[in-house]
Write an enzyme that holds these catalytic residues in place. Structure first.
Site, mmCIF file in Angstrom:
data_model
loop_
_atom_site.group_PDB
_atom_site.id
_atom_site.type_symbol
_atom_site.label_atom_id
_atom_site.label_comp_id
_atom_site.label_asym_id
_atom_site.label_seq_id
_atom_site.Cartn_x
_atom_site.Cartn_y
_atom_site.Cartn_z
ATOM 1 N N CYS A 464 -13.468 42.720 -37.251
ATOM 2 C CA CYS A 464 -13.381 43.945 -38.038
ATOM 3 C C CYS A 464 -14.290 43.845 -39.253
ATOM 4 C CB CYS A 464 -11.930 44.192 -38.466
ATOM 5 S SG CYS A 464 -11.713 45.682 -39.453
ATOM 6 N N CYS A 470 -9.234 44.620 -46.002
ATOM 7 C CA CYS A 470 -7.971 45.126 -45.467
ATOM 8 C C CYS A 470 -6.926 44.019 -45.445
ATOM 9 C CB CYS A 470 -8.199 45.672 -44.060
ATOM 10 S SG CYS A 470 -6.703 46.228 -43.237
ATOM 11 N N CYS A 473 -4.976 41.981 -41.236
ATOM 12 C CA CYS A 473 -5.191 40.788 -40.413
ATOM 13 C C CYS A 473 -5.844 39.713 -41.271
ATOM 14 C CB CYS A 473 -6.066 41.102 -39.211
ATOM 15 S SG CYS A 473 -5.448 42.435 -38.179
ATOM 16 N N CYS A 551 -9.699 50.106 -35.606
ATOM 17 C CA CYS A 551 -9.001 48.858 -35.892
ATOM 18 C C CYS A 551 -9.010 48.024 -34.625
ATOM 19 C CB CYS A 551 -7.575 49.147 -36.354
ATOM 20 S SG CYS A 551 -6.581 47.654 -36.630
ATOM 21 N N GLN A 675 8.615 46.103 -28.850
ATOM 22 C CA GLN A 675 7.634 45.080 -29.196
ATOM 23 C C GLN A 675 6.216 45.658 -29.121
ATOM 24 O OE1 GLN A 675 8.329 42.196 -30.338
ATOM 25 N NE2 GLN A 675 10.388 41.660 -29.645
ATOM 26 N N TYR A 704 21.610 43.477 -31.390
ATOM 27 C CA TYR A 704 20.369 44.096 -31.851
ATOM 28 C C TYR A 704 19.508 44.447 -30.633
ATOM 29 C CZ TYR A 704 22.029 41.401 -35.869
ATOM 30 O OH TYR A 704 22.808 40.842 -36.845
ATOM 31 N N GLU A 725 23.874 47.921 -30.967
ATOM 32 C CA GLU A 725 22.754 48.414 -31.778
ATOM 33 C C GLU A 725 23.300 49.376 -32.822
ATOM 34 O OE1 GLU A 725 19.589 49.099 -33.680
ATOM 35 O OE2 GLU A 725 19.403 47.724 -31.976
ATOM 36 N N ASP A 770 18.375 39.250 -31.461
ATOM 37 C CA ASP A 770 17.001 39.563 -31.850
ATOM 38 C C ASP A 770 17.066 40.357 -33.150
ATOM 39 O OD1 ASP A 770 14.318 40.068 -32.027
ATOM 40 O OD2 ASP A 770 14.209 41.365 -30.270
ATOM 41 N N CYS A 797 11.264 36.963 -35.521
ATOM 42 C CA CYS A 797 9.898 37.262 -35.977
ATOM 43 C C CYS A 797 9.642 36.671 -37.359
ATOM 44 C CB CYS A 797 9.660 38.772 -35.989
ATOM 45 S SG CYS A 797 10.778 39.695 -37.057
#
Length: 842
Positions: A464, A470, A473, A551, A675, A704, A725, A770, A797
């Site tokens: 990029c 930015c 990333c 992007c 995801q 979750y 959930e 999760d 995550c």
């Protein structure tokens, strides 16, 4: 005696060769007192007492005076790699600029030529990676030399010509000089006489090659590439490895010429020996020091520093260009090794592994380029290729930005067979200036050399163009191997420091695609001070938007929507106000694509619905993009970091797209948690299934659960599954997805997981969690310790909260044993990493 003079200016040595016009054998010129002997080369060194000194010391004179070890700003070396480079790209600490240093060396060589030699033609060589800028410098540096013809050829092509291979040969040239590494695939075309190709004429007094009646013979360059990293960089790596205790090697290696010279001697010894020893006498007056290095240690060092990776990156596009021209790797007649560092056994081993069965040639690695350049005679030409292409910078009034329009593309034959005609015109009355800007696109997948703490470091060029600004990333400069190692270690260190768990962490599962993988984008919008609509992610460490039109990490199908959607929203005249600072308006652009289905969703996020003409615009979008199944308007009137508000209105089409994941058909809406990397999510299912071993007697609880991404495949494998959930819309979609797939054994409840988990765990054989980035709440952890399912899979995550929670679960009081930790790269180019932990009740 008239003839042709060739000068190969190198980073460490400069070679001067001459061939008389009578056809006598070519020879290397020994220019006393500048030259060393055996072979006759000039060390690329200058030493000046002051910037205006009229008596510089050149080459061998610097060595004989002992000034190389002294160093300082008076010493000029390694300047070739900086010629033509952007200002400030590499450290400069000498009295003269690199361009002036190179010019002074050429001028002194010219003055030192024997009176019996009268060059009618001067052939100069240039590295591939900086060919264009280097050429401009040579035009100026040779302006005062009284020679009728001046010609330029890239170094590997000259080496291929000088190798003495027969007409028709196809040779791959690997030129590892002191400051650059170049790779070229050259076809020496056959015909009458020997193949004797070209130079690009820079000066041709009184003669025009185009009017020549001779039949041009050519050497065809099929592909070429290069990088500004060479033998001197290897010397710096050796210095830092052998002397890590010296402060000079961390940040100022370029100021230690005595140490670098010692390391160069070690490197040369290891080209033919298994172990090398060198005594180093520091100019600072410290005690003499023994420097020892084994060949195996050097090869391990070069591998760690990425030398083989660099060679692979250079080889791939050159071989691809050869295949495009009908030349397979097995068709090569020889690999020609040029430059001192090409003699390293590791380099030769790399060539033999990548190109098995191809003959290796490297009889004259130092003088090959200069001797080949002598073969470039009038009446012959080179059929070259552009390694990068040429583009014209144009102003796009609609988007309010400059864009690059390609005029010539990489791989195109050069010189061009047809001339390019540009017609320039004024865009308004009384305009008194025109701007014409040409540029070379940089290779997205190639590495670049940067100096980190004084040491040359290979860093991948970011895909990029906005990577430096930015905040999206942060790892685009890192290779895929480096990212994998970094993320695996991130999980390992979190478990050790925060969870106090010395657990083995599996090597990360890399993504199949490191670019173009994201199936969703939430892009902030704002109106700049000049009134232009901007869309993009926030600048690192700020709330200012970096305007973008593409992007690279986004799925190309949604990436292609950004620029035209920006233009349409700009033309709409609707207010834009992401921060609600001036009355509100458009805030975000939400895009979604089904990885397998290809269906698209566009959702505008606004603080209000006063957007006249939205329905007509949505209809035009659907007509323009047949894959677009729905356009929505999400209302978020609150000044909140939460992008999407509670209400989404369907403007056109339907409010969801259909996607298939692990064989399950799912409905996904604009606010659905799913995801972002579909292939990586699918890779988790076999892992979970092998862990839980689903079946009618193995009831599972999915906390979750979202829309059932993991619940439904586990139910399809035979287990009764209950999903919990908090978000009602996700529960509705999960139930709908279960019905669509005929999975009656999957049930879903809207509930606060922490509040009901202990009760719902009763009778469950396994638990899948999760949670969000904040991890499990204390109440949820307590519920797990009370319910104590026999098997627990934790998808996270956030390695920090995963480590924290595993520390509790695997403590003596927790009673769980950690079986496996598997990192998964869902987010290439970013620092984020997903991990799956599998535990069983002890």
């Amino acid at each position: 005696m008239a003839g042709t003079l060739a000068i190969d200016l190198g980073s460490t040595t400069t070679v001067v060769a001459y061939q008389a016009a009578d056809g006598s054998p070519p020879q290397l010129l020994e220019l006393a007192p500048y030259s060393s002997s055996d072979p006759a080369v000039i060390p690329s060194l200058l030493w000046l007492q002051g910037a205006d000194s009229r008596q510089p010391l050149i080459g061998r004179q610097v060595l004989d005076a002992g000034l190389l070890e002294r160093g300082g700003p008076q010493l000029h070396r390694d300047f070739k790699r900086l010629i033509g480079a952007p200002e400030g790209q590499l450290p400069r600490s000498s009295l003269l600029s690199p361009e002036r240093s190179g010019q002074l060396l050429l001028e002194r060589i010219w003055r030192q030529l024997p009176e019996t030699i009268q060059p009618q033609r001067l052939v100069l060589t240039a590295p591939i990676d900086s060919y264009r800028g280097y050429r401009q410098w040579l035009l100026q540096a040779t302006a005062a030399m009284a020679v009728p013809e001046v010609a330029l050829v890239d170094e590997p092509t000259a080496a291929a010509i000088g190798a003495g291979l027969p007409p028709g040969s196809r040779v791959l040239v690997l030129d590892m000089g002191g400051g650059t590494t170049d790779l070229a695939l050259v076809h020496l075309q056959g015909g009458e006489g020997r193949a004797a190709p070209i130079a690009q004429l820079l000066r041709f007094a009184g003669r025009d090659l185009g009017d020549s009646r001779q039949t041009l013979r050519t050497a065809e360059v099929l592909g070429k590439t290069g990088l500004a990293l060479g033998g001197r960089d290897i010397d710096r790596w050796i210095a830092a490895a052998l002397c890590p205790d010296r402060p000079e090697t961390a940040g100022a290696t370029h100021l230690l010429p005595d140490l670098l010279s010692a390391c160069e001697r070690l490197k040369c010894q290891l080209s033919s020996e298994d172990e090398a020893l060198c005594l180093w006498s520091p100019s600072s007056g410290d005690a003499v020091r023994e420097l020892r290095l084994r060949r195996t240690e050097l090869e391990a060092l070069l591998t760690r520093q990425g030398l083989l990776q660099m060679l692979d990156e250079l080889l791939d596009p050159v071989l691809a260009a050869g295949r495009a021209a009908g030349v397979q790797p097995g068709d090569l007649d020889a690999v020609l090794l040029v430059g001192g560092s090409s003699r390293l056994p590791l380099v030769r081993q790399w060539v033999q592994e990548r190109l098995p069965g191809v003959s290796l040639r490297g009889e004259r690695p130092v003088q090959a380029v200069a001797m080949g350049a002598l073969s470039l005679t009038p009446g012959v030409a080179v059929k070259d290729v552009l390694s990068r292409g040429v583009s014209l910078r144009c102003w796009d009034q609609r988007s309010g930005e400059h864009r690059w329009h390609p005029l010539f593309v990489a791989g195109q034959p050069w010189p061009s067979e047809k001339p390019l005609r540009l017609v320039l015109a004024c865009s308004r009355e009384e305009q008194d200036q025109l701007e014409l800007v040409l540029g070379e696109p940089s290779g997205e997948d190639r590495s670049e050399v940067v100096f980190v703490d004084g040491l040359p470091t290979l860093r991948r060029r970011p895909a990029c163009i906005l990577a430096e600004r930015c905040g999206g990333c942060s790892l685009q400069h890192c290779s895929d191997d480096s990212q994998a190692e970094l993320k695996t270690d991130q999980v390992r260190q979190a478990l050790r420091r925060l969870g106090h768990l010395d657990a083995f962490v599996e090597p990360i599962w890399r993504a199949e695609a490191s670019l173009g993988y994201r199936n969703r984008a939430l892009i902030p919008l704002e109106r700049a001070d000049d009134g232009v609509l901007r869309a993009g992610y926030y600048r690192r460490g700020s709330h200012r938007i970096v305007n973008m039109n593409r992007c690279p990490v986004l799925d190309p199908r949604i990436d292609a929507l950004i620029a035209p959607l920006k233009a349409d929203l700009e033309a709409s005249g609707w207010p834009v106000d992401v921060n609600l600072s001036s009355g509100g308006g458009l805030r975000h652009l939400a895009l979604r694509v089904g990885h397998h289905s290809g269906e698209l969703l566009i959702t505008l996020v606004s603080s209000h619905d006063r957007l006249p003409g939205l329905s007509d615009l949505a209809a035009r979008w659907q007509e323009r993009w047949p894959q677009l199944v729905g356009v929505g308007l999400n209302l978020q009137p609150r000044a909140s970091n939460v992008v999407l508000g509670p209400e989404t209105r369907c403007i056109a089409g339907r409010p969801w797209l259909v996607e298939r994941c692990a064989g399950i058909e799912l409905r996904i809406g604009p606010d659905t948690f799913f995801q972002v990397n579909t292939p990586q999510a699918e890779r988790l299912l076999p892992l979970l299934q092998s862990f839980f071993e689903p079946g009618p007697s193995v009831p599972l609880l999915d906390a979750y659960c979202g829309i059932g991404t993991f619940s439904l495949p586990l139910a399809a494998a035979g287990s009764p599954v209950l999903g919990l959930e908090l978000h009602g819309s996700s529960v509705e979609q999960a139930r709908s997805n279960a019905t669509r797939n005929g999975l009656d054994q999957a049930r879903f409840e809207e509930a606060d997981v922490a509040a009901v988990l202990a009760e719902r765990l009763e009778g469950m054989a396994g638990l899948l969690v999760d949670p969000p980035r904040k991890g499990l709440s204390p109440d949820a952890l307590s519920a797990i310790l009370i319910g104590r399912p026999s098997r627990l899979a934790y998808i996270s995550c956030n390695p920090a909260t995963l480590a924290r929670d595993l520390g509790v679960l695997c403590s003596p009081e927790g009673g769980y044993r950690l079986l496996r930790v598997q990192p998964v790269d869902f987010f290439p180019q970013t620092s984020h990493v997903e991990a799956v932990a599998m535990l069983e009740r002890a």
